[in-house]
Design an enzyme around this catalytic site. Structure first.
Site, mmCIF file in Angstrom:
data_model
loop_
_atom_site.group_PDB
_atom_site.id
_atom_site.type_symbol
_atom_site.label_atom_id
_atom_site.label_comp_id
_atom_site.label_asym_id
_atom_site.label_seq_id
_atom_site.Cartn_x
_atom_site.Cartn_y
_atom_site.Cartn_z
ATOM 1 N N ARG A 49 -77.648 27.421 1.404
ATOM 2 C CA ARG A 49 -77.187 27.715 2.678
ATOM 3 C C ARG A 49 -76.850 29.432 2.284
ATOM 4 O O ARG A 49 -75.359 29.475 2.354
ATOM 5 C CB ARG A 49 -75.905 27.111 2.728
ATOM 6 C CG ARG A 49 -76.199 25.154 2.730
ATOM 7 C CD ARG A 49 -75.292 24.296 3.266
ATOM 8 N NE ARG A 49 -74.979 22.750 2.654
ATOM 9 C CZ ARG A 49 -74.012 21.819 2.376
ATOM 10 N NH1 ARG A 49 -72.929 22.666 2.396
ATOM 11 N NH2 ARG A 49 -73.845 20.654 2.145
ATOM 12 N N ASP A 51 -75.462 32.550 4.006
ATOM 13 C CA ASP A 51 -74.271 33.195 5.176
ATOM 14 C C ASP A 51 -75.181 34.257 6.423
ATOM 15 O O ASP A 51 -76.249 34.112 6.397
ATOM 16 C CB ASP A 51 -73.314 33.783 4.908
ATOM 17 C CG ASP A 51 -72.373 32.940 3.844
ATOM 18 O OD1 ASP A 51 -72.328 31.775 3.766
ATOM 19 O OD2 ASP A 51 -71.922 33.253 3.034
ATOM 20 N N ARG A 195 -71.889 37.560 -2.887
ATOM 21 C CA ARG A 195 -70.952 38.986 -2.332
ATOM 22 C C ARG A 195 -69.173 39.129 -2.424
ATOM 23 O O ARG A 195 -68.692 40.015 -3.831
ATOM 24 C CB ARG A 195 -70.930 38.570 -1.149
ATOM 25 C CG ARG A 195 -72.110 38.033 -0.948
ATOM 26 C CD ARG A 195 -72.439 37.806 1.346
ATOM 27 N NE ARG A 195 -71.380 38.389 1.809
ATOM 28 C CZ ARG A 195 -70.804 38.053 3.093
ATOM 29 N NH1 ARG A 195 -70.719 36.894 3.566
ATOM 30 N NH2 ARG A 195 -70.205 38.609 3.625
#
Length: 256
Positions: A49, A51, A195
């Site tokens: 998934r 972002d 991240r």
């Protein structure tokens, strides 16, 4: 029949992979194209998934087709319908119990940074204008392989049942003299995990955090202890691996 779809996309214009109520997603666009081709409502499930703003050199998704497909022709027609920032590399049949997300054994992400202003990299790499100690950052990155609980690098209030992940590779490599790539491979990733890890490694590289501090961040299991998340546009999903029947016959483990 169940089919796997290998695709790539530039995530700049999308609100991530998964369908969202407030913006266009890659999943939504792909499902629309498949539904148009097959004249039947089609849902797809992706291997991850990503972002908003994150890219994929390789995403794998599965779908269930009401009819048997000529995979070569179907891929060609699908690419004619899809926008220019989404491309299908191939489609192939798999057993009905294969799952794009849960059958994957590992995923690899790359994070790109560059140290000199370049207009051609502005959507695909993060410009860093301060000096970084990459040797120290690599020393800290190697610590990731010793841990399994990465709560400190996960978004809070998610529906994830566990924050345990097995990281098998993590490190920085120089690219072209003015750029660096961070590579990380794991069996699974948490929301925002890569991240947040990169952002915390940046703190090490700037001398604001020691390698020992980095390890303590992991051990504290507290997102507030880690660094800020780096911008999404430097992140790419690059490989998804499966232990599965090979599309060319036989069984093998590899990045499809």
């Amino acid at each position: 029949m169940r089919y796997f779809i290998q695709l790539s996309f530039d995530g700049t214009a999308y609100h991530g992979w998964q369908i969202q109520p407030n913006g266009v997603s890659v999943q939504e666009v792909l499902q629309g194209a498949l539904t148009t081709l097959l004249r039947h409502p089609i849902e797809v499930v992706g291997a991850g998934r990503t972002d908003a703003g994150v890219h994929a050199r390789m995403m794998v998704a599965h779908m269930d087709s009401p009819v048997e497909l000529d995979c070569v022709q179907f891929s060609y027609k699908l690419n004619k319908i899809l926008p220019r920032d989404i491309a299908v590399q191939r489609v192939w049949p798999v057993p009905d119990d294969m799952h794009a997300r849960f059958s994957a054994t590992s995923r690899t992400y790359h994070y790109h940074i560059h140290t000199r202003k370049d207009p051609f990299l502005r959507y695909h790499s993060w410009l860093v204008t301060f000096p970084l100690d990459f040797d120290r950052m690599n020393e800290a990155a190697r610590c990731l392989l010793r841990y399994e609980d990465f709560t400190s690098f996960s978004k809070t209030q998610t529906d994830t049942k566990t924050n345990l992940c097995r990281i098998t590779e993590a490190g920085w490599e120089e690219e072209g003299g003015t750029g660096w790539i961070f590579t990380i491979t794991a069996n699974r990733f948490l929301r925002n995990m890569v991240r947040a890890i990169v952002g915390t490694l940046i703190e090490v590289g700037r001398g604001r955090m020691t390698v020992e501090d980095f390890c303590q961040v992991i051990e504290q299991k507290n997102r507030c202890s880690a660094g800020e998340s780096v911008p999404a546009h430097g992140l790419f999903l690059t490989e998804v691996e499966y232990m599965s029947p090979s599309p060319w016959g036989g069984n093998e483990e590899g990045a499809l």
